[in-house]
Design an enzyme around this catalytic site. Structure first.
Site, PDB file in Angstrom:
ATOM      1  N   GLY A 164      36.265  17.282  13.536  1.00  0.00           N
ATOM      2  CA  GLY A 164      35.146  17.802  14.304  1.00  0.00           C
ATOM      3  C   GLY A 164      35.282  19.284  14.578  1.00  0.00           C
ATOM      4  N   HIS A 221      41.594  15.372   4.828  1.00  0.00           N
ATOM      5  CA  HIS A 221      40.667  14.250   5.054  1.00  0.00           C
ATOM      6  C   HIS A 221      40.975  13.093   4.109  1.00  0.00           C
ATOM      7  CE1 HIS A 221      37.897  16.204   7.889  1.00  0.00           C
ATOM      8  NE2 HIS A 221      38.265  17.315   7.273  1.00  0.00           N
ATOM      9  N   CYS A 279      42.288  15.540  10.689  1.00  0.00           N
ATOM     10  CA  CYS A 279      41.873  16.941  10.824  1.00  0.00           C
ATOM     11  C   CYS A 279      41.879  17.395  12.286  1.00  0.00           C
ATOM     12  CB  CYS A 279      40.529  17.177  10.140  1.00  0.00           C
ATOM     13  SG  CYS A 279      40.337  18.901   9.681  1.00  0.00           S
ATOM     14  N   GLU A 305      39.905  10.252   4.229  1.00  0.00           N
ATOM     15  CA  GLU A 305      38.754   9.373   3.984  1.00  0.00           C
ATOM     16  C   GLU A 305      38.039   9.674   2.661  1.00  0.00           C
ATOM     17  OE1 GLU A 305      38.981  11.745   6.235  1.00  0.00           O
ATOM     18  OE2 GLU A 305      37.052  12.557   6.867  1.00  0.00           O
ATOM     19  N   LYS A 339       0.810  -1.238   0.000  1.00  0.00           N
ATOM     20  CA  LYS A 339       0.000   0.000   0.000  1.00  0.00           C
ATOM     21  C   LYS A 339       0.840   1.283   0.000  1.00  0.00           C
ATOM     22  CE  LYS A 339      -4.313   0.239  -0.715  1.00  0.00           C
ATOM     23  NZ  LYS A 339      -4.920  -1.030  -0.809  1.00  0.00           N
TER      24      LYS A 339
HETATM   25  N1  GLN Z   1      37.769  22.539  14.011  1.00  0.00           N
HETATM   26  C1  GLN Z   1      39.024  22.372  13.346  1.00  0.00           C
HETATM   27  C2  GLN Z   1      39.296  23.495  12.355  1.00  0.00           C
HETATM   28  O1  GLN Z   1      38.400  24.189  11.945  1.00  0.00           O
HETATM   29  C3  GLN Z   1      39.082  21.038  12.646  1.00  0.00           C
HETATM   30  C4  GLN Z   1      38.130  20.906  11.506  1.00  0.00           C
HETATM   31  C5  GLN Z   1      37.868  19.492  11.080  1.00  0.00           C
HETATM   32  O2  GLN Z   1      38.143  18.543  11.786  1.00  0.00           O
HETATM   33  N2  GLN Z   1      37.245  19.324   9.923  1.00  0.00           N
HETATM   34  O3  GLN Z   1      40.404  23.693  11.955  1.00  0.00           O
END
Ligand code: GLN
Length: 547
Positions: free
Chosen positions: A354, A506, A381, A508, A189
């Site tokens: 982060g 990065h 990072c 990844e 459905k």
């Molecule tokens: N906060 C950190 C910066 O701005 C690392 C950024 C991140 O891990 N993408 O440099």
């Protein structure tokens, strides 16, 4: 050149895995010898997803040209092994911005500017320009959200017009829906309703792909075919599989490419799909595993670190190992002294990127634990920056050393805002973004890993290792083995450690299922060795105990 367009819409629920489905269709068609490209439509008013909360939106994917994209871009780039750009993402924000800019310039010659035709024309023109830019024979256009959302209406109207304009041989509609199982029965459905909704907008799907926990049975396919006005062969089961890389296999087993090519009037040119089948067969046979702790802030939303998880998987597969992930909340490490012991049992520790102060001290604790206990460590990072902070505090004894992101008044700003970031007025798209050239120093572990003096990596950050501290850090044994062309610290490593490597960029985003990223491979290799060594020691201790 005559491009064929495949429009992928979604029904019933969001989060059905439409991105993976789209990427899988792309992979299959590419293996049949076509030049395939893909773009994503996101019907929200944000210009890009860069400022969106990872809790709401999952990970941000960075393209080579520095665009902050939706995580589906990761699926596309990984499955299709292509590089996309900012142009490949159309958002309502971008379309409106462009229409309004044109209006201000008098482009519309005094007409009343409307959704139809001005906004829909802008959308069509943008889609066609992507096909042209990529010289694509087939362009997949995934429309985010679900049919029936107010936000999606202008886009569905635009693709309806596109089909009318270019004809059914050139524009194909695939609808992805959900078939839930209630009390053991496959329910059609919701699919019927969402197709009805789509048809009320003037779009009749050519193919329906149904997400379901189990394989669709013949009766379900028959019902959907009858009620939704598609042939039974064009109802495709996309049931749960152990690994997302199996999705192309199950779709193609049901003859998906044959139906698509027939409808578009195309003929298979070659067939290299067996390479993917072999890869998936090999994955399925893997028995050994290695366990990695990811110490992060968003550990409850697994989508926040999806590319890291995929990159670990790729590297693991190349070493014939599956990767088990132990999610460790950095905040838990702060709150509870004994929480760090969870890291005793893992084979490697990874601290991802982060933003923001929350959980920072927990991540630093994890890095210290990895460094002091000789446990393989990989930082990315923010993980790279915090490895510098930890080293400054605990090896250089610079008390209170920090990044100015977390302590603007620290006495030892070992990580600091990049100078060009000081006068930023607008937050969106203003970080150091995208690919940069990195020079790798000979004689370092990084060089051994890459076997090259030049690598490229994708960035997204505002802070950097403070150049004033680099020689001091180096004198105490931290090696900066990669430096960008604009002279920024990019890779660090420690001597006399099993494996301690971190990157400002990065890694990844450079990993592909069949081309794993070298740093991830080197990291996992050491994790596997470390696991074997620990097991050997444990066995020896056990033998001694029994004796
Ligand atoms: N906060 C950190 C910066 O701005 C690392 C950024 C991140 O891990 N993408 O440099």
């Amino acid at each position: 050149m005559n491009t064929k367009y495949i429009i992928i819409t979604g029904g019933v629920l969001s989060g059905l895995g439409k991105g993976v489905t789209t990427a899988s269709i792309g992979l299959i068609l590419k293996s049949k010898g076509f030049r395939v490209s893909v773009c994503k439509i996101d019907p929200y008013l944000n210009v890009d997803p860069g400022l969106m909360n990872p809790y709401q939106h999952g990970e941000i994917w960075i393209t080579k040209d520095g665009y902050e994209a939706d995580l589906d871009f990761g699926h596309y780039e990984r499955f299709l092994d292509i590089d996309l750009t900012s142009k490949h993402n159309i958002t309502t924000g971008k379309i409106f911005l462009s229409v309004l800019e044109k209006e201000r310039k008098g482009y519309y010659l005094g007409q009343t500017v409307q959704i139809i035709p001005h906004v829909t024309d802008e959308i069509k023109q943008h889609i066609k320009s992507i096909a042209k830019m990529d010289n694509a024979e087939i362009l997949l256009v995934e429309i985010g959200g679900t049919v029936g959302d107010i936000e999606g209406m202008p886009f569905l109207e635009a693709v309806r017009q596109l089909r009318l304009e270019l004809g059914e041989r050139n524009v194909l509609f695939i609808h992805v829906t959900l078939v839930p199982i209630i009390k053991g029965e496959q329910k059609t459905k919701p699919t019927q309703h969402s197709v009805k909704e789509l048809r009320s907008l003037g779009i009749q799907p050519d193919i329906i792909i149904c997400r379901c926990q189990e394989k669709l049975n013949e009766e379900t396919k028959r019902k959907i075919s009858l009620y939704c006005n598609v042939s039974k062969e064009a109802v495709i089961s996309n049931h749960d599989v152990e690994d997302i890389y199996e999705v192309p296999i199950i779709l193609e087993k049901q003859g998906l490419s044959k139906i698509i090519l027939e409808k578009l009037g195309l003929k298979e040119r070659c067939n290299t799909f067996h390479k993917w089948e072999e890869f998936v067969e090999r994955i399925k046979r893997i028995k050994d595993f290695v366990e990695i702790a990811i110490v992060g802030k968003y550990t409850k939303v697994v989508d926040s670190y999806i590319s890291i998880v995929e990159a670990l998987k790729h590297a693991g597969y190349s070493l014939n190992h599956k990767v088990k992930i132990k999610w460790v909340s950095s905040e838990d490490l702060e709150k509870d002294e004994s929480a760090i012991n969870v890291l005793n049992d893992v084979d490697g520790i990874l601290v991802p990127g982060g933003f923001g102060k929350r959980g920072i001290e927990g991540k630093i604790k994890a890095i210290r634990f990895a460094r002091e206990n000789n446990i393989p460590f990989l930082g990315i990072c923010l993980g790279f920056q915090l490895a510098v902070v930890e080293f400054a505090r605990n090896v250089l004894n610079l008390e209170g050393a920090n990044s100015t992101e977390f302590d603007p008044n620290t006495r030892h700003p070992v990580v600091d805002l990049m100078p060009e970031q000081r006068n930023i007025k607008q937050l969106g798209a203003s970080m150091r973004l995208g690919e940069r050239k990195i020079l790798v120093k000979k004689g370092t572990l990084a060089y051994e890993i890459y076997k090259s003096e030049v690598v490229y990596g994708r960035h997204r950050h505002r802070y950097e290792v403070n150049p004033k501290y680099i020689s001091l850090l180096e004198r105490h044994g931290m090696i900066f083995s990669g430096i960008s062309e604009d002279n920024r610290a990019e890779i660090l490593e420690l001597k006399n450690h099993r494996f301690f490597v971190a990157t400002q960029y990065h890694i990844e985003f450079s990993s592909r299922p069949l081309k794993p990223e070298p740093v991830f491979v080197a990291f996992l290799k050491e994790c596997i060795n470390y696991r074997k060594w620990r097991n050997a020691v444990k066995n020896k201790a056990e033998i001694l105990r029994i004796a």
